[in-house]
Design a protein around this motif. Structure first.
Motif, PDB file in Angstrom:
ATOM      1  N   CYS A  31       0.835  -1.199   0.000  1.00 20.63           N
ATOM      2  CA  CYS A  31       0.000   0.000   0.000  1.00 20.63           C
ATOM      3  C   CYS A  31       0.871   1.251   0.000  1.00 20.63           C
ATOM      4  O   CYS A  31       0.650   2.180  -0.788  1.00 20.63           O
ATOM      5  CB  CYS A  31      -0.925  -0.020   1.215  1.00 20.63           C
ATOM      6  N   TYR A  35       1.202   4.019  -2.925  1.00 20.60           N
ATOM      7  CA  TYR A  35       0.923   5.422  -2.618  1.00 20.60           C
ATOM      8  C   TYR A  35       2.069   6.308  -3.111  1.00 20.60           C
ATOM      9  O   TYR A  35       1.842   7.338  -3.741  1.00 20.60           O
ATOM     10  CB  TYR A  35       0.714   5.600  -1.116  1.00 20.60           C
ATOM     11  N   GLU A  36       3.289   5.899  -2.835  1.00 15.89           N
ATOM     12  CA  GLU A  36       4.454   6.673  -3.261  1.00 15.89           C
ATOM     13  C   GLU A  36       4.538   6.804  -4.780  1.00 15.89           C
ATOM     14  O   GLU A  36       5.028   7.805  -5.293  1.00 15.89           O
ATOM     15  CB  GLU A  36       5.744   6.044  -2.731  1.00 15.89           C
ATOM     16  N   ARG A  37       4.065   5.791  -5.499  1.00 14.76           N
ATOM     17  CA  ARG A  37       4.098   5.809  -6.967  1.00 14.76           C
ATOM     18  C   ARG A  37       2.870   6.502  -7.560  1.00 14.76           C
ATOM     19  O   ARG A  37       2.787   6.676  -8.773  1.00 14.76           O
ATOM     20  CB  ARG A  37       4.182   4.381  -7.516  1.00 14.76           C
ATOM     21  N   GLY A  38       1.905   6.851  -6.695  1.00 18.13           N
ATOM     22  CA  GLY A  38       0.682   7.486  -7.188  1.00 18.13           C
ATOM     23  C   GLY A  38      -0.268   6.519  -7.862  1.00 18.13           C
ATOM     24  O   GLY A  38      -1.118   6.912  -8.644  1.00 18.13           O
ATOM     25  N   GLU A  39      -0.151   5.246  -7.536  1.00 23.40           N
ATOM     26  CA  GLU A  39      -1.034   4.219  -8.093  1.00 23.40           C
ATOM     27  C   GLU A  39      -2.216   4.057  -7.142  1.00 23.40           C
ATOM     28  O   GLU A  39      -2.271   3.141  -6.313  1.00 23.40           O
ATOM     29  CB  GLU A  39      -0.261   2.922  -8.291  1.00 23.40           C
ATOM     30  N   TRP A  40      -3.162   4.991  -7.259  1.00 21.32           N
ATOM     31  CA  TRP A  40      -4.236   5.114  -6.264  1.00 21.32           C
ATOM     32  C   TRP A  40      -5.144   3.903  -6.200  1.00 21.32           C
ATOM     33  O   TRP A  40      -5.540   3.490  -5.110  1.00 21.32           O
ATOM     34  CB  TRP A  40      -5.026   6.392  -6.524  1.00 21.32           C
ATOM     35  N   CYS A  43      -3.309   1.207  -4.457  1.00 23.04           N
ATOM     36  CA  CYS A  43      -3.177   1.639  -3.064  1.00 23.04           C
ATOM     37  C   CYS A  43      -4.457   1.329  -2.291  1.00 23.04           C
ATOM     38  O   CYS A  43      -4.411   0.814  -1.172  1.00 23.04           O
ATOM     39  CB  CYS A  43      -2.859   3.130  -3.020  1.00 23.04           C
ATOM     40  N   GLU A  44      -5.605   1.642  -2.879  1.00 22.15           N
ATOM     41  CA  GLU A  44      -6.903   1.378  -2.239  1.00 22.15           C
ATOM     42  C   GLU A  44      -7.095  -0.106  -1.961  1.00 22.15           C
ATOM     43  O   GLU A  44      -7.570  -0.491  -0.897  1.00 22.15           O
ATOM     44  CB  GLU A  44      -8.037   1.887  -3.129  1.00 22.15           C
ATOM     45  N   SER A  54      -8.391   4.355   3.863  1.00 15.96           N
ATOM     46  CA  SER A  54      -7.627   5.075   2.850  1.00 15.96           C
ATOM     47  C   SER A  54      -7.600   6.578   3.135  1.00 15.96           C
ATOM     48  O   SER A  54      -6.654   7.260   2.739  1.00 15.96           O
ATOM     49  CB  SER A  54      -8.163   4.795   1.450  1.00 15.96           C
ATOM     50  N   PRO A  58      -3.085  10.038   3.460  1.00 11.51           N
ATOM     51  CA  PRO A  58      -2.352  11.303   3.243  1.00 11.51           C
ATOM     52  C   PRO A  58      -1.704  11.842   4.521  1.00 11.51           C
ATOM     53  O   PRO A  58      -0.539  12.256   4.498  1.00 11.51           O
ATOM     54  CB  PRO A  58      -3.431  12.262   2.713  1.00 11.51           C
ATOM     55  N   PHE A  61       1.249   9.675   5.447  1.00 10.44           N
ATOM     56  CA  PHE A  61       2.361   9.916   4.532  1.00 10.44           C
ATOM     57  C   PHE A  61       3.101  11.203   4.919  1.00 10.44           C
ATOM     58  O   PHE A  61       4.325  11.214   5.003  1.00 10.44           O
ATOM     59  CB  PHE A  61       1.853  10.002   3.093  1.00 10.44           C
TER      60      PHE A  61
END
Length: 75
Positions: A31, A35-40, A43-44, A54, A58, A61
């Motif tokens: 997860c 999140y760091e890669r922006g693969e939402w 991530c969810e 979720s 933010p 992070f």
């Protein structure tokens, strides 16, 4: 990775999760990485599997970034 985590003071579950064994710990790591890669979407999925809201990601992070900056400033 296995050699490195063997030297760290971690629980067996955490070691196994860091090395890719299916577990809540591994889902949480996946997860964070998504999140760091922006693969939402990914991530969810991993947040749900790790039972993490979720909406909390933010803030968590930003807190982690702040902690890392503090550690970096100490050097």
């Amino acid at each position: 990775m296995e050699d490195i985590v063997a030297e760290l003071p971690l629980s067996d579950r955490m070691r196994q999760g860091l090395c890719g064994a299916p577990s809540c710990e591994h889902d949480l790591l996946a997860c964070v990485m998504a999140y760091e890669r922006g693969e939402w979407g990914e991530c969810e999925v991993f947040a749900a599997r790790a039972r993490v809201e979720s909406a909390a990601l933010p803030g968590a992070f930003l807190e982690a970034v702040g902690w890392a900056e503090e550690l970096n400033d100490e050097d």
